[in-house]
Scaffold this active site. Structure first.
Site, PDB file in Angstrom:
ATOM      1  CD  GLN A 104      15.264  -5.594 -14.815  1.00 15.51           C
ATOM      2  OE1 GLN A 104      14.260  -4.981 -14.483  1.00 15.51           O
ATOM      3  NE2 GLN A 104      15.209  -6.615 -15.651  1.00 15.51           N
ATOM      4  CG  HIS A 122      17.024  -2.979  -9.995  1.00 15.20           C
ATOM      5  ND1 HIS A 122      16.024  -3.805 -10.434  1.00 15.20           N
ATOM      6  CD2 HIS A 122      16.788  -1.775 -10.570  1.00 15.20           C
ATOM      7  CE1 HIS A 122      15.221  -3.129 -11.254  1.00 15.20           C
ATOM      8  NE2 HIS A 122      15.675  -1.907 -11.360  1.00 15.20           N
ATOM      9  CB  CYS A 133      27.262   9.097   6.009  1.00 18.75           C
ATOM     10  SG  CYS A 133      27.881   7.410   6.151  1.00 18.75           S
ATOM     11  CB  THR A 197      13.394  -8.904 -17.242  1.00 17.51           C
ATOM     12  OG1 THR A 197      12.685  -7.846 -16.568  1.00 17.51           O
ATOM     13  CG2 THR A 197      13.637  -8.512 -18.684  1.00 17.51           C
TER      14      THR A 197
END
Ligand code: OAD
Length: 251
Positions: A104, A122, A133, A197
């Site tokens: 992540q 991420h 664009c 995490t």
């Protein structure tokens, strides 16, 4: 389900018996390289309001202020070095026939430690993306100033629209390709490692459930209990830079 245990033999056996390993990392894996996490007491979201600094609405209201925050993060990352956790994960990759690391993190410390079979779900703060664009550029192709103002914001070389950091902000979809690779690895691995995490962001639940549902063992390395700890067969409550090299050495 066994929680973290003193039963180190079982833990080591899990690593030794594994063929297909899926690693899921978060900000905690880079903590010992000096990069802050998001939700710990000294985390980024304690200092910066995520609704201002990590949403498209916040960015459009004050792009120079938001860019300045990410510019300082780019510099902090450039000065940081991979730590023993990143290095051990790169070594593990060489050992296991099937391996995927999904991070992540938007830093590049896994790559600099030598990880290759990896995806970033991420995005990457070292890349910038045109808001119009959608073209993605390496930030190093631009001469970014130390401090932005309205006149020095990065513009797309193709269409001249404003560019933003190429990372996932709140309310945005995770890019499909890396996410599907992570889902596939979670569904087929026999060992899932969850490292550093809090698990507060939704992908972690799904990935852990897939792994568990397909019979994998789950090992979590994190000094604190988090939202994914209850999935773990083994929780190693230590900093990753200490626990991972020690475990790997014993394997
Ligand atoms: P968090 O800040 O939510 O969680 C960091 C975790 O790392 C916590 O559970 C800590 O206990 C743990 N930790 C701290 N030091 C550690 C160490 N030395 N070794 C191992 N673990 C340690 O960060 P994430 O879970 O990565 O999104 O946050 C997920 C996402 O939320 C981030 O990718 C970010 C944020 O909004 C984007 O930037 C797009």
């Amino acid at each position: 389900m066994e929680k973290y245990s003193a039963d180190q033999d079982q833990l080591l056996k899990t690593f030794r018996n594994a063929c297909h390993v899926f690693v899921f990392t978060g900000a905690g894996v880079s903590r010992e390289s000096g990069l802050p996490t998001f939700r710990d007491l000294d985390g980024e979201w304690r200092q910066y309001d995520p609704m201002t600094f990590a949403t498209m609405e916040g960015f459009l209201q004050n792009p120079a202020m938001v860019w300045n925050m990410y510019r300082s993060r780019q510099k902090q990352i450039a000065e940081a070095q991979p730590n023993p956790a990143h290095i051990t994960l790169a070594r593990m990759e060489e050992h296991y026939p099937e391996f995927l690391l999904a991070t992540q993190n938007v830093d590049d410390l896994h790559e600099r430690a030598g990880s290759r079979r990896m995806v970033k779900i991420h995005g990457d703060v070292g890349q910038i993306r045109c808001i119009d664009c959608g073209e993605i550029y390496d930030a190093r192709e631009f001469e970014l100033p130390d401090e932005f103002d309205e006149n020095t914001l990065p513009k797309c070389p193709d269409c001249s629209a404003l560019c933003r950091p190429n990372i996932v902000w709140f309310g945005e979809y995770v890019p499909q390709e890396p996410l599907m690779a992570a889902v596939n690895a979670a569904c087929t691995c026999d060992l899932m490692l969850i490292i550093g995490t809090s698990g507060e962001v939704s992908n972690g639940y799904g990935l852990a459930e897939y792994a568990l549902g397909h019979g994998a063992k789950i090992v979590e390395v994190n000094p604190s209990e988090g939202a994914l700890t209850h999935y773990a067969h083994f929780w190693v409550p230590e900093p990753a830079g200490i626990a991972l090299p020690r475990i790997w050495e014993m394997c």
